[in-house]
Design a protein around this motif. Structure first.
Motif, short mmCIF file in Angstrom:
data_model
loop_
_atom_site.label_atom_id
_atom_site.label_comp_id
_atom_site.label_asym_id
_atom_site.label_seq_id
_atom_site.Cartn_x
_atom_site.Cartn_y
_atom_site.Cartn_z
N ASN A 100 0.84 -1.20 0.00
CA ASN A 100 0.00 0.00 0.00
C ASN A 100 0.88 1.25 0.00
O ASN A 100 1.57 1.54 0.98
N PRO A 101 0.86 2.01 -1.12
CA PRO A 101 1.75 3.17 -1.22
C PRO A 101 1.45 4.26 -0.18
O PRO A 101 2.35 5.01 0.20
N GLU A 102 0.21 4.30 0.29
CA GLU A 102 -0.13 5.29 1.32
C GLU A 102 0.63 4.99 2.63
O GLU A 102 1.12 5.91 3.30
N ILE A 103 0.73 3.71 2.96
CA ILE A 103 1.47 3.32 4.17
C ILE A 103 2.97 3.57 3.97
O ILE A 103 3.64 4.15 4.83
N LEU A 104 3.48 3.16 2.81
CA LEU A 104 4.92 3.29 2.56
C LEU A 104 5.34 4.76 2.53
O LEU A 104 6.37 5.13 3.12
N THR A 105 4.55 5.60 1.89
CA THR A 105 4.89 7.03 1.84
C THR A 105 4.77 7.67 3.23
O THR A 105 5.61 8.49 3.61
N ALA A 106 3.74 7.27 3.98
CA ALA A 106 3.58 7.80 5.34
C ALA A 106 4.83 7.50 6.18
O ALA A 106 5.35 8.37 6.89
N ILE A 107 5.32 6.27 6.09
CA ILE A 107 6.51 5.88 6.85
C ILE A 107 7.72 6.68 6.36
O ILE A 107 8.48 7.24 7.16
N SER A 108 7.87 6.76 5.04
CA SER A 108 9.01 7.46 4.47
C SER A 108 9.04 8.93 4.90
O SER A 108 10.10 9.48 5.21
N GLN A 109 7.87 9.55 4.94
CA GLN A 109 7.78 11.00 5.22
C GLN A 109 7.66 11.33 6.71
O GLN A 109 7.54 12.51 7.05
N HIS A 110 7.68 10.33 7.61
CA HIS A 110 7.21 10.63 8.96
C HIS A 110 8.07 11.63 9.74
O HIS A 110 7.58 12.27 10.67
N THR A 111 9.33 11.78 9.38
CA THR A 111 10.19 12.71 10.14
C THR A 111 10.06 14.13 9.61
O THR A 111 9.91 15.09 10.38
N ILE A 112 10.14 14.25 8.29
CA ILE A 112 10.24 15.55 7.64
C ILE A 112 8.87 16.08 7.23
O ILE A 112 8.67 17.28 7.08
N GLY A 113 7.94 15.17 7.09
CA GLY A 113 6.63 15.53 6.57
C GLY A 113 6.70 15.56 5.06
O GLY A 113 7.72 15.22 4.47
N GLY A 114 5.61 15.97 4.43
CA GLY A 114 5.58 16.03 2.97
C GLY A 114 4.87 17.29 2.53
O GLY A 114 4.02 17.81 3.24
N ARG A 115 5.25 17.77 1.34
CA ARG A 115 4.52 18.90 0.76
C ARG A 115 3.07 18.48 0.58
O ARG A 115 2.15 19.25 0.81
N GLU A 116 2.90 17.25 0.13
CA GLU A 116 1.57 16.63 0.08
C GLU A 116 1.61 15.42 0.99
O GLU A 116 2.53 14.63 0.93
N MET A 117 0.59 15.30 1.84
CA MET A 117 0.51 14.12 2.71
C MET A 117 -0.89 13.54 2.65
O MET A 117 -1.88 14.28 2.61
N SER A 118 -0.96 12.21 2.65
CA SER A 118 -2.27 11.55 2.72
C SER A 118 -2.78 11.64 4.16
O SER A 118 -2.04 12.04 5.07
N LEU A 119 -4.03 11.25 4.37
CA LEU A 119 -4.57 11.25 5.73
C LEU A 119 -3.76 10.31 6.63
O LEU A 119 -3.45 10.66 7.77
N VAL A 120 -3.39 9.14 6.11
CA VAL A 120 -2.56 8.22 6.90
C VAL A 120 -1.22 8.88 7.22
O VAL A 120 -0.72 8.79 8.35
N GLY A 121 -0.65 9.59 6.27
CA GLY A 121 0.62 10.30 6.47
C GLY A 121 0.51 11.35 7.56
O GLY A 121 1.39 11.46 8.42
N LYS A 122 -0.58 12.11 7.52
CA LYS A 122 -0.78 13.16 8.54
C LYS A 122 -0.97 12.54 9.92
O LYS A 122 -0.44 13.03 10.92
N ILE A 123 -1.72 11.44 9.96
CA ILE A 123 -1.99 10.79 11.25
C ILE A 123 -0.70 10.23 11.85
O ILE A 123 -0.43 10.42 13.05
N LEU A 124 0.13 9.59 11.06
CA LEU A 124 1.40 9.09 11.58
C LEU A 124 2.29 10.25 12.04
O LEU A 124 2.88 10.21 13.14
#
Ligand code: DGI
Ligand code: FE
Ligand code: FE
Length: 184
Positions: A100-124
Motif C-alpha cells: 500500500n503506497p499510502e502506508i509506505l509514503t507515510a513511513i518514508s515521510q514521517h520525520t520531515i513531513g511532505g509537501r503533500e501528505m495523505s490522511l494516513v501520512g498526517k496521522i502518523l
C-alpha cells in the motif's frame, strides 16, 4: 501478511527498549486519530508499528542498501534522523511485504513531513509528535490542535520542528524547508 505479534517480535530485535515503547504509544495514538478522522485504521496501525524500524540501524547496513532504498549521498550525510524514515519504508516493503503506497509514503515521510501528505501520512506524523510519552513545551497545544483539525496540527509541527532545529544550530535538510514553505 504479517500478524501484529510477529511484527512486535521483529521490532524487539531491531530497536532499543525505549524506542519499542515509543512505537507502541504511537500505535495507540494513531488508532485514536484514525477513529477521529475516519481513516483506514489498519493502515495507520501498520504505519505506526513500522515507522521507526530503521532508527537504530547500523550505518554500514544503510550504506549497503542505500541504492535499493533510494537514499542519496546527501541524505545519508544528514544521519539517521533524516534517513530512518525512507529506510523504514524500504523494510516495510521488502521485509514485511507492505505494498500500500499510502502506508509506505507515510513511513518514508514521517520525520520531515511532505509537501503533500495523505490522511494516513498526517496521522502518523502527528501521532509520532503527540504520543503520551512526549514532554516538550508545546505538546499540549499540538494535542489540542490534533483534537480539532489535523491540518492545523501538521502545520504547527512543521513550524515548531524547524524552529527547534534552528535554535539548536542543526543543519536543515532541503526538503524540510520545502515542506515548511508548503505548509506555512
Ligand atoms: O524518530 P523519532 O525520534 O520518534 O521522531 P522523528 O522521526 O520525528 O525525528 C527525529 C529527529 O529528526 C527530530 O529530533 C528532528 C530531526 N529532524 C527533522 N528534520 C530534520 C531533522 N534533523 C536535521 N538535522 N535536519 C532536518 O531537516
Ligand atoms: Fe522517527
Ligand atoms: Fe517515532
Amino acid at each position: 501478511s504479517w500478524e501484529r505479534a510477529d511484527i512486535l517480535k521483529e521490532l524487539k530485535k531491531q530497536v532499543k527498549k525505549t524506542r519499542f515503547e515509543h512505537i507502541l504509544r504511537v500505535e495507540e495514538k494513531a488508532l485514536e486519530l484514525a477513529e477521529k478522522y475516519h481513516a483506514d485504521k489498519e493502515a495507520c496501525q501498520l504505519a505506526a508499528l513500522l515507522h521507526d524500524y530503521a532508527k537504530d540501524l547500523d550505518v554500514k547496513v544503510v550504506k549497503k542498501l542505500q541504492k535499493e532504498a533510494h537514499i542519496d549521498d546527501e541524505m545519508l550525510a544528514y544521519g539517521s534522523n533524516v534517513w530512518h524514515g525512507p529506510m523504514a519504508a524500504y523494510f516495510a516493503k521488502e521485509k514485511f511485504g507492505i505494498t500500500n503506497p499510502e502506508i509506505l509514503t507515510a513511513i518514508s515521510q514521517h520525520t520531515i513531513g511532505g509537501r503533500e501528505m495523505s490522511l494516513v501520512g498526517k496521522i502518523l506524523f502527528i501521532a509520532d509528535y503527540i504520543e503520551e510519552g512526549r514532554k516538550f513545551p508545546g505538546v499540549k497545544k499540538a494535542r489540542r490542535l490534533a483534537d480539532k483539525n489535523i491540518d492545523r496540527a501538521v502545520r504547527y509541527k512543521v513550524i515548531q520542528t524547524l524552529l527547534h532545529l534552528v535554535e539548536n544550530e542543526k543543519k536543515i535538510y532541503p526538503e524540510t524547508l520545502e515542506v515548511y514553505n508548503q505548509w506555512v
